[in-house]
Write an enzyme that holds these catalytic residues in place. Structure first.
Site, PDB file in Angstrom:
ATOM      1  N   ARG A   1      -1.768 -14.253   4.645  1.00 16.83           N
ATOM      2  CA  ARG A   1      -2.533 -13.594   5.711  1.00 16.83           C
ATOM      3  C   ARG A   1      -1.777 -13.680   7.035  1.00 16.83           C
ATOM      4  O   ARG A   1      -1.775 -12.740   7.826  1.00 16.83           O
ATOM      5  CB  ARG A   1      -3.919 -14.248   5.866  1.00 16.83           C
ATOM      6  CG  ARG A   1      -4.853 -14.126   4.665  1.00 16.83           C
ATOM      7  CD  ARG A   1      -5.426 -12.766   4.433  1.00 16.83           C
ATOM      8  NE  ARG A   1      -6.017 -12.176   5.603  1.00 16.83           N
ATOM      9  CZ  ARG A   1      -6.665 -10.995   5.592  1.00 16.83           C
ATOM     10  NH1 ARG A   1      -6.803 -10.296   4.461  1.00 16.83           N
ATOM     11  NH2 ARG A   1      -7.168 -10.496   6.689  1.00 16.83           N
TER      12      ARG A   1
ATOM     13  N   THR B   1      -5.366  -6.889  10.944  1.00 15.97           N
ATOM     14  CA  THR B   1      -5.692  -5.651  10.218  1.00 15.97           C
ATOM     15  C   THR B   1      -5.164  -4.414  10.948  1.00 15.97           C
ATOM     16  O   THR B   1      -4.585  -3.517  10.328  1.00 15.97           O
ATOM     17  CB  THR B   1      -7.226  -5.536  10.061  1.00 15.97           C
ATOM     18  OG1 THR B   1      -7.711  -6.733   9.450  1.00 15.97           O
ATOM     19  CG2 THR B   1      -7.600  -4.338   9.213  1.00 15.97           C
TER      20      THR B   1
ATOM     21  N   HIS C   1      -2.117  -5.447   1.637  1.00 16.36           N
ATOM     22  CA  HIS C   1      -3.410  -6.115   1.439  1.00 16.36           C
ATOM     23  C   HIS C   1      -3.115  -7.557   1.064  1.00 16.36           C
ATOM     24  O   HIS C   1      -2.117  -7.831   0.399  1.00 16.36           O
ATOM     25  CB  HIS C   1      -4.187  -5.457   0.288  1.00 16.36           C
ATOM     26  CG  HIS C   1      -5.340  -6.294  -0.197  1.00 16.36           C
ATOM     27  ND1 HIS C   1      -6.573  -6.267   0.405  1.00 16.36           N
ATOM     28  CD2 HIS C   1      -5.423  -7.231  -1.192  1.00 16.36           C
ATOM     29  CE1 HIS C   1      -7.369  -7.134  -0.202  1.00 16.36           C
ATOM     30  NE2 HIS C   1      -6.699  -7.736  -1.176  1.00 16.36           N
TER      31      HIS C   1
ATOM     32  N   PHE D   1     -15.900   2.868   6.640  1.00 13.44           N
ATOM     33  CA  PHE D   1     -14.558   3.314   6.253  1.00 13.44           C
ATOM     34  C   PHE D   1     -14.301   3.239   4.742  1.00 13.44           C
ATOM     35  O   PHE D   1     -13.193   3.521   4.281  1.00 13.44           O
ATOM     36  CB  PHE D   1     -13.487   2.515   7.012  1.00 13.44           C
ATOM     37  CG  PHE D   1     -13.566   1.016   6.837  1.00 13.44           C
ATOM     38  CD1 PHE D   1     -13.015   0.385   5.728  1.00 13.44           C
ATOM     39  CD2 PHE D   1     -14.193   0.224   7.802  1.00 13.44           C
ATOM     40  CE1 PHE D   1     -13.082  -0.991   5.554  1.00 13.44           C
ATOM     41  CE2 PHE D   1     -14.260  -1.168   7.647  1.00 13.44           C
ATOM     42  CZ  PHE D   1     -13.707  -1.766   6.513  1.00 13.44           C
TER      43      PHE D   1
ATOM     44  N   ASN E   1      -1.921   0.308   6.901  1.00 14.62           N
ATOM     45  CA  ASN E   1      -1.403  -0.946   7.451  1.00 14.62           C
ATOM     46  C   ASN E   1      -0.536  -1.713   6.444  1.00 14.62           C
ATOM     47  O   ASN E   1      -0.375  -2.926   6.539  1.00 14.62           O
ATOM     48  CB  ASN E   1      -2.539  -1.801   8.020  1.00 14.62           C
ATOM     49  CG  ASN E   1      -3.583  -2.142   6.977  1.00 14.62           C
ATOM     50  OD1 ASN E   1      -3.415  -1.862   5.791  1.00 14.62           O
ATOM     51  ND2 ASN E   1      -4.654  -2.775   7.407  1.00 14.62           N
TER      52      ASN E   1
ATOM     53  N   ARG F   1       2.608  -6.243   9.287  1.00 13.07           N
ATOM     54  CA  ARG F   1       1.881  -5.096   9.853  1.00 13.07           C
ATOM     55  C   ARG F   1       2.452  -4.682  11.210  1.00 13.07           C
ATOM     56  O   ARG F   1       2.447  -3.499  11.544  1.00 13.07           O
ATOM     57  CB  ARG F   1       0.390  -5.412   9.916  1.00 13.07           C
ATOM     58  CG  ARG F   1      -0.251  -5.319   8.517  1.00 13.07           C
ATOM     59  CD  ARG F   1      -1.623  -5.901   8.476  1.00 13.07           C
ATOM     60  NE  ARG F   1      -2.373  -5.509   7.286  1.00 13.07           N
ATOM     61  CZ  ARG F   1      -3.533  -6.035   6.939  1.00 13.07           C
ATOM     62  NH1 ARG F   1      -4.082  -6.976   7.686  1.00 13.07           N
ATOM     63  NH2 ARG F   1      -4.151  -5.631   5.843  1.00 13.07           N
TER      64      ARG F   1
ATOM     65  N   LYS G   1       0.823  -1.213   0.000  1.00 12.00           N
ATOM     66  CA  LYS G   1       0.000   0.000   0.000  1.00 12.00           C
ATOM     67  C   LYS G   1       0.864   1.274   0.000  1.00 12.00           C
ATOM     68  O   LYS G   1       2.072   1.216   0.277  1.00 12.00           O
ATOM     69  CB  LYS G   1      -0.933  -0.032   1.219  1.00 12.00           C
ATOM     70  CG  LYS G   1      -1.990  -1.152   1.164  1.00 12.00           C
ATOM     71  CD  LYS G   1      -2.917  -1.073   2.373  1.00 12.00           C
ATOM     72  CE  LYS G   1      -4.017  -2.117   2.312  1.00 12.00           C
ATOM     73  NZ  LYS G   1      -4.933  -1.995   3.480  1.00 12.00           N
TER      74      LYS G   1
HETATM   75  N1  UDP Z   1      -9.888  -0.554   7.341  1.00 11.86           N
HETATM   76  C1  UDP Z   1     -10.005   0.703   7.911  1.00 11.86           C
HETATM   77  N2  UDP Z   1     -10.744   0.831   9.070  1.00 11.86           N
HETATM   78  C2  UDP Z   1     -11.348  -0.236   9.661  1.00 11.86           C
HETATM   79  C3  UDP Z   1     -11.223  -1.512   9.071  1.00 11.86           C
HETATM   80  C4  UDP Z   1     -10.491  -1.635   7.909  1.00 11.86           C
HETATM   81  O1  UDP Z   1      -9.453   1.673   7.409  1.00 11.86           O
HETATM   82  O2  UDP Z   1     -11.989  -0.064  10.709  1.00 11.86           O
HETATM   83  C5  UDP Z   1      -9.116  -0.696   6.099  1.00 11.86           C
HETATM   84  C6  UDP Z   1      -7.772  -1.351   6.346  1.00 11.86           C
HETATM   85  O3  UDP Z   1      -6.799  -0.678   5.554  1.00 11.86           O
HETATM   86  C7  UDP Z   1      -7.979  -2.763   5.864  1.00 11.86           C
HETATM   87  C8  UDP Z   1      -8.989  -2.577   4.735  1.00 11.86           C
HETATM   88  O4  UDP Z   1      -9.825  -1.519   5.186  1.00 11.86           O
HETATM   89  O5  UDP Z   1      -6.762  -3.339   5.448  1.00 11.86           O
HETATM   90  C9  UDP Z   1      -9.835  -3.779   4.415  1.00 11.86           C
HETATM   91  O6  UDP Z   1     -10.455  -4.230   5.608  1.00 11.86           O
HETATM   92  P1  UDP Z   1     -10.475  -5.784   5.986  1.00 11.86           P
HETATM   93  O7  UDP Z   1     -11.398  -5.949   7.127  1.00 11.86           O
HETATM   94  O8  UDP Z   1     -10.737  -6.586   4.753  1.00 11.86           O
HETATM   95  O9  UDP Z   1      -8.982  -6.037   6.533  1.00 11.86           O
HETATM   96  P2  UDP Z   1      -7.755  -6.871   5.904  1.00 11.86           P
HETATM   97  O10 UDP Z   1      -8.329  -8.013   5.115  1.00 11.86           O
HETATM   98  O11 UDP Z   1      -6.976  -5.904   5.038  1.00 11.86           O
HETATM   99  O12 UDP Z   1      -6.964  -7.330   7.082  1.00 11.86           O
HETATM  100 MG    MG Z   2      -9.773  -8.037   3.625  1.00  8.61          MG
END
Ligand code: UDP
Ligand code: MG
Length: 136
Positions: free
Chosen positions: A88, A94, A118, A60, A115, A105, A12
C-alpha cells in the site's frame, strides 16, 4: 518479531497498455517483496463486479467494473515482511494527485480511476483476493 504476509497486487489496464509491468514489478522486488506467482489475464465485467463487490454501493462501482475489465491486467501474489502495508505504501494514495513522490501511482497513475495498481487493504481481503485469482 517477523510478520511474513502475502498480498494481491493488480497491474491495471492503463499500466499494462503502457508496458509498465516490468518497471512496477521491479519496484516491488527492490523493496523486498517476492513475486510468488503472477499471470496476465483479461477478466469479464461480471468477474470485475465480483472482485470489487465491497464497493457495490459506491457511485463509482459500475465505472470501476467497466474499467478493470476493459483490457488485460496482471495479477501478482507478493510475499514479504508486512507485505500488505508495504505494498500500500509503494502504491501511494488512491488519487495520483495526492500520492507521495516515488510511489507507483505518483510515477505512473493517470487519474483516480486509471491509477495503475490495486493492492489488498487487509489480511482478510488479501486472502479472499488471492483465492479469487489463484484458486488451487
Ligand atoms: N475509484 C474511483 N473513483 C473514486 C474512488 C475510487 O474510480 O472516487 C476507483 C480507483 O480506481 C480505486 C478503486 O476504485 O483504486 C478502489 O477504491 P479504493 O477506495 O478501495 O482505493 P484503493 O484501495 O485502490 O486505493
Ligand atoms: Mg481498496
Amino acid at each position: 518479531m517477523s510478520n511474513n504476509e502475502r498480498t494481491l497486487s493488480i497491474i491495471k489496464p492503463d499500466a499494462i497498455e503502457r508496458n509498465l509491468s516490468e518497471q512496477i514489478k521491479l519496484i516491488f522486488t527492490k523493496n523486498n517483496l517476492t513475486i510468488i506467482d503472477s499471470k496476465k489475464l483479461h477478466i469479464s465485467k461480471d468477474e470485475a463486479a465480483e472482485f470489487y463487490k465491497v464497493h457495490q454501493s459506491k457511485p463509482f462501482y459500475d465505472q470501476l467494473c467497466n474499467y478493470l475489465s476493459s483490457g488485460p491486467i496482471e495479477v501478482i501474489i507478493l510475499e514479504g515482511e508486512n507485505a500488505i502495508l508495504k505494498n500500500r505504501e509503494l502504491m501511494g494514495a488512491t488519487d495520483p494527485k495526492n500520492a507521495k513522490e516515488g510511489t507507483i501511482r505518483k510515477l505512473y497513475g493517470i487519474s483516480i480511476d486509471k491509477n495503475s495498481v490495486h493492492g489488498s487493504d487487509s489480511a482478510g481481503n488479501a486472502k479472499t483476493e488471492i483465492n479469487f485469482f489463484f484458486k488451487k
